[in-house]
Structures are given as C-alpha cells and as structure tokens.
Design an enzyme around this catalytic site. Structure first.
Site, mmCIF file in Angstrom:
data_model
loop_
_atom_site.group_PDB
_atom_site.id
_atom_site.type_symbol
_atom_site.label_atom_id
_atom_site.label_comp_id
_atom_site.label_asym_id
_atom_site.label_seq_id
_atom_site.Cartn_x
_atom_site.Cartn_y
_atom_site.Cartn_z
ATOM 1 N N HIS A 1 0.934 -1.258 0.068
ATOM 2 C CA HIS A 1 -0.150 -0.107 -0.267
ATOM 3 C C HIS A 1 0.938 1.358 0.145
ATOM 4 O O HIS A 1 2.108 1.311 0.644
ATOM 5 C CB HIS A 1 -1.005 0.094 1.270
ATOM 6 C CG HIS A 1 -2.207 0.934 1.256
ATOM 7 N ND1 HIS A 1 -1.968 2.367 1.226
ATOM 8 C CD2 HIS A 1 -3.411 0.630 0.811
ATOM 9 C CE1 HIS A 1 -3.234 2.864 1.011
ATOM 10 N NE2 HIS A 1 -4.137 1.674 0.727
ATOM 11 N N ASP B 1 -9.023 -3.332 0.914
ATOM 12 C CA ASP B 1 -9.626 -3.656 -0.399
ATOM 13 C C ASP B 1 -9.724 -5.144 -0.673
ATOM 14 O O ASP B 1 -10.776 -5.617 -1.088
ATOM 15 C CB ASP B 1 -9.436 -2.667 -1.624
ATOM 16 C CG ASP B 1 -9.954 -1.284 -1.371
ATOM 17 O OD1 ASP B 1 -11.072 -1.077 -0.809
ATOM 18 O OD2 ASP B 1 -9.310 -0.488 -1.923
#
Length: 297
Positions: A181, A237
């Site tokens: 990320h 996600d």
C-alpha cells in the site's frame, strides 16, 4: 464496470437541464439545495445501474426498488441477491455490507478521488465527475488490481499450489496484486475489522474453494521474511473482496461492488468542492528536456 460507466453516461446525457454547459450557466457552486438533491440522485442511480448491470451479467431477474427497505438492503433486493428460503436479502449480509461500506467509503486523496475533484473543478454535473472517478478506479494500479488479484488467485488452482505462487513472486517472475500500500507499511487498520466480518461468514468461506486459495497465500505471505521485511501487507480492499465472494458475488463483479462502496465518499467530496470557490485544477509541469534545439531547414 464498462456497463456501469455506460449507464452513468446514458443517464447524464438524458438530463440536459442538469448540465451547466448546456444551460449556459453554473448550476451547482454555492447552490446547496441542488447539490444535496444531486447527491441523493447520484447514490440512488448508482445503486440501480449497478444492480441492473449485475442482473444482466448474471441472468438474474431485476427487482423494482422497495421504498420500505434501506439503501444496502434495497441494492441486494434489486440484484435479486436474496435468501432462497425467505426470498429477501439475508440480514447478516446486509449488516456486513453496511459495516464494510462505512470502512471503505473514503481513504484520503486516492487516484479516483483526485480524478473526481479534477473534473469537478471545471464545474460540470456530479455524474460527469463520478464517471471520471470510476474510470480511474478501473486501472490495474488502483481498484482494477482487485480484479487482477482474483484472476491470479484462480490461476493458482488450489491451496497446495500457494507456496509455488509465493516463490515466483519472490523471484520477481510475477506480482502479488492486492499486497502492499502506498500509505501503510503495517497492516491496514481497516483490515482488522474486515477480518472480524469474515469470521462471521466462516461457513460461507469454508465452502468457497477460491477463498481457501486466497487465505493459503495470505497465510504464507504473512509469515515470509520477503514480505514482512518489506512491509508488504494485504490491503483492506483485498480483504473486502473476500467478504463479497463469501456472500456469493462472482469474482468478476467484486470490482463494481467496491466502486459502490466508494461512491458515497466520492459524492461527499463533490459536495464539499461545490461549497468552495470557482478555481479549476491545473497542475504545473516541470520541463526537463533540452533547450536551444533548432529545427533543420
């Protein structure tokens, strides 16, 4: 995703009276009443367009919206994603989606959020701004990575092949989409709560062979020094897609569900932008080429 973009575009084209350029004047800036009504309209329209796309894709019958249901329950109802015994959306699934969408609604200045605000700064209508965001979200370095991740997981075949997949990633022969990320080098804090939802869906998870592969890969990656030393953790996600898959959504419709979860946050950004001043976003560029070149005559 393409059907959703097409549906939003068709809706936008049918509402010329809400298009500033067509009306030859600004409609939304500082106009709180119209902005609020458009926020509701966009959220309702996105749910119906997504549900219709899902039914077309899956062969399900589209149900007309029920005004007695809440937003998430209505969306599952329109999709005909219902419990076989009751013919109504499963309350457990409704609660999971509601909690999930609170967690995923907004996450600072993502690529799709920036695309929405860039477009909104030129003062078009809300649907035009949302179409920009949805299109940006589909890229494989943004939301599209989730669809790639699931296709990669399906290619692994079984949990027994998970280690071989990890080994290929470590040799840089393949990528492990859904891991790493731009913001976090530790576990995404949202993922903690999403894992709790997955524990509520344990029976569904245990019945899904694709999820068994996904969790086998995650179990190895969480313990492997290659991943831990680089801070490569699964993003929220990706875990959210596991929730959708456990609830019975096909892998190739998980990305549209994820877009739905972000729409409320995107609409909130548009609303905020319309309360500001008329100032178009125009990023500056730094030229790094050569100077003094001449054109041969």
């Amino acid at each position: 995703m393409s059907m959703i973009v097409a549906g939003l575009s068709a809706l936008q084209a049918s509402q010329k009276e809400l298009t500033p350029a067509y009306m030859a004047r600004d409609l939304y800036l500082k106009n709180a009443g119209l902005v609020d009504s458009q926020c509701v309209h966009v959220l309702a329209s996105m749910a119906m367009i997504s549900a219709a796309s899902y039914c077309h894709h899956s062969g399900h019958k589209f149900n007309e919206p029920d005004p007695n249901m809440g937003y998430v329950e209505n969306m599952l109802w329109m999709m005909n994603h219902v419990d076989a015994a009751t013919g109504r959306p499963n309350p457990k699934y409704v609660r999971c989606v509601e909690k999930l969408w609170i967690l995923i609604a907004d996450h600072e200045m993502t690529c799709s959020t920036a695309a929405l605000l860039q477009t909104a700064s030129s003062l078009p209508d809300a649907l035009s701004a949302l179409i920009s965001a949805v299109s940006a979200f589909y890229g494989i370095l943004h939301g599209g990575a989730l669809e790639v991740a699931y296709k990669n997981i399906a290619e692994v075949g079984s949990a027994d092949n998970a280690q071989a997949k990890i080994d290929r990633v470590k040799r840089k022969e393949e990528r492990l989409f859904g891991y790493g990320h731009r913001i976090y080098r530790v576990t995404d804090p949202r993922a903690v709560f999403i894992k709790e939802m997955l524990s509520e869906l344990k029976d569904e998870v245990d019945r899904d062979p694709l999820l068994k592969v996904a969790f086998a890969i995650d179990d190895i990656a969480q313990k492997d020094e290659y991943f831990t030393s680089r801070g490569l953790k699964p993003n929220a996600d990706l875990f959210a897609t596991f929730v959708y898959k456990a609830m019975g959504f096909p892998a190739d419709f998980i990305l549209p569900m994820t877009v739905m979860s972000r729409t409320q946050g995107l609409v909130a950004h548009w609303k905020e932008a319309m309360s500001g001043s008329a100032r178009i976003w125009r990023p500056q560029q730094l030229y790094k080429g050569e100077f003094g070149n001449k054109i041969d005559e």
